[in-house]
Design a protein around this motif. Structure first.
Motif, PDB file in Angstrom:
ATOM      1  N   HIS A   1       0.822  -1.213   0.000  1.00 54.64           N
ATOM      2  CA  HIS A   1       0.000   0.000   0.000  1.00 54.64           C
ATOM      3  C   HIS A   1       0.859   1.268   0.000  1.00 54.64           C
ATOM      4  CE1 HIS A   1      -3.356  -2.747   1.404  1.00 54.64           C
ATOM      5  NE2 HIS A   1      -3.745  -2.242   0.245  1.00 54.64           N
ATOM      6  N   ALA A   2       2.090   1.195   0.507  1.00 51.90           N
ATOM      7  CA  ALA A   2       2.985   2.352   0.448  1.00 51.90           C
ATOM      8  C   ALA A   2       3.328   2.685  -0.998  1.00 51.90           C
ATOM      9  CB  ALA A   2       4.263   2.080   1.239  1.00 51.90           C
ATOM     10  N   LYS A   3       3.474   1.646  -1.843  1.00 47.66           N
ATOM     11  CA  LYS A   3       3.744   1.904  -3.263  1.00 47.66           C
ATOM     12  C   LYS A   3       2.562   2.605  -3.929  1.00 47.66           C
ATOM     13  CE  LYS A   3       6.928  -1.914  -3.979  1.00 47.66           C
ATOM     14  NZ  LYS A   3       7.116  -3.234  -4.596  1.00 47.66           N
ATOM     15  N   LEU A   4       1.351   2.314  -3.484  1.00 43.75           N
ATOM     16  CA  LEU A   4       0.167   2.991  -4.035  1.00 43.75           C
ATOM     17  C   LEU A   4       0.056   4.421  -3.516  1.00 43.75           C
ATOM     18  CD1 LEU A   4      -2.543   0.188  -3.716  1.00 43.75           C
ATOM     19  CD2 LEU A   4      -1.321   0.896  -5.770  1.00 43.75           C
ATOM     20  N   ALA A   5       0.359   4.602  -2.241  1.00 46.89           N
ATOM     21  CA  ALA A   5       0.175   5.912  -1.618  1.00 46.89           C
ATOM     22  C   ALA A   5       1.253   6.907  -2.010  1.00 46.89           C
ATOM     23  CB  ALA A   5       0.142   5.756  -0.102  1.00 46.89           C
ATOM     24  N   TYR A   6       2.503   6.445  -2.101  1.00 44.63           N
ATOM     25  CA  TYR A   6       3.626   7.346  -2.356  1.00 44.63           C
ATOM     26  C   TYR A   6       4.181   7.094  -3.744  1.00 44.63           C
ATOM     27  CZ  TYR A   6       3.220   7.515   2.713  1.00 44.63           C
ATOM     28  OH  TYR A   6       2.738   7.637   3.979  1.00 44.63           O
ATOM     29  N   GLN A   7       3.647   7.782  -4.733  1.00 46.57           N
ATOM     30  CA  GLN A   7       4.133   7.656  -6.103  1.00 46.57           C
ATOM     31  C   GLN A   7       5.001   8.861  -6.427  1.00 46.57           C
ATOM     32  OE1 GLN A   7       0.871   7.287  -8.767  1.00 46.57           O
ATOM     33  NE2 GLN A   7       0.027   5.505  -7.733  1.00 46.57           N
ATOM     34  N   PRO A   8       6.095   8.647  -7.150  1.00 54.08           N
ATOM     35  CA  PRO A   8       6.908   9.801  -7.561  1.00 54.08           C
ATOM     36  C   PRO A   8       6.077  10.766  -8.403  1.00 54.08           C
ATOM     37  CG  PRO A   8       8.063   7.734  -7.987  1.00 54.08           C
ATOM     38  CD  PRO A   8       6.667   7.391  -7.577  1.00 54.08           C
ATOM     39  N   SER A   9       6.358  12.063  -8.298  1.00 50.72           N
ATOM     40  CA  SER A   9       5.561  13.070  -8.996  1.00 50.72           C
ATOM     41  C   SER A   9       5.584  12.881 -10.506  1.00 50.72           C
ATOM     42  CB  SER A   9       6.015  14.473  -8.626  1.00 50.72           C
ATOM     43  OG  SER A   9       7.358  14.653  -9.004  1.00 50.72           O
ATOM     44  N   ALA A  10       6.680  12.399 -11.075  1.00 49.64           N
ATOM     45  CA  ALA A  10       6.752  12.189 -12.521  1.00 49.64           C
ATOM     46  C   ALA A  10       5.744  11.135 -12.966  1.00 49.64           C
ATOM     47  CB  ALA A  10       8.165  11.765 -12.932  1.00 49.64           C
TER      48      ALA A  10
END
Length: 176
Positions: free
Chosen positions: A161-170
């Motif tokens: 879920h961290a990969k879903l929540a914290y996506q790079p801005s690009a």
């Protein structure tokens, strides 16, 4: 200031000629631009395009929406027929044919190796500092719960879920 029948007729005539509300107010005299706009709305007079005809032509020059996805996850390439668009410039109404470019075909590759972890289905009172606080479902329904899997010290979410929540801005910009 009273709106007499002759002033209303003059307002309608000037409005249909494409004059601005300020210009109409100056010609009528004794009335403000806002009073003219208010009367135009109460009379339900048709609106006019902004200067330069940006509304009709911009809408006409946009590419057609993509075709629905097919079973193979491709977008169909299609060519739209030219269609007529009207725009108003002052008192003149111009009609022009606008061609819409074809939509290029592109493949969407399905994500590979996506493993969704099983959630422990914890309620709010069961959460701790070390459990994933990712909400699952509608909070107004009884089956609402939180993921509850183990989370690292620095995150309120498990690794998935961290990969879903914290996506790079690009990546976020690319997804739009």
């Amino acid at each position: 200031m009273n709106w007499t029948d002759e002033r209303v007729e003059k307002l309608k005539k000037l409005w249909s000629e494409g004059l601005s509300a300020s210009q109409i107010a100056a010609q009528l005299g004794g009335v403000s631009r806002n009073a003219v706009i208010g009367k135009v709305h109460r009379l339900c007079l048709p609106g006019r395009a902004k200067a330069g005809g940006t509304t009709a032509t911009a809408r006409a020059k946009r590419p057609a929406p993509a075709a629905p996805r097919t079973a193979s996850n491709t977008f169909a390439s299609r060519m739209a027929a030219p269609r007529a668009a009207t725009r108003t410039t002052g008192a003149a109404v111009m009609k022009e044919e606008v061609e819409i470019d074809a939509i290029e075909q592109r493949e969407e590759a399905p994500a590979s190796n996506v493993v969704v972890p099983m959630s422990r289905r914890l309620g709010l009172t069961q959460l701790t500092d070390r459990t994933c606080k990712w909400p699952i479902g509608d909070p107004m329904k009884e089956e609402f719960h939180f993921c509850g899997n183990d989370s690292p010290d620095t995150s309120p979410y498990c690794t998935f879920h961290a990969k879903l929540a914290y996506q790079p801005s690009a990546e976020r910009r690319r997804a739009r």
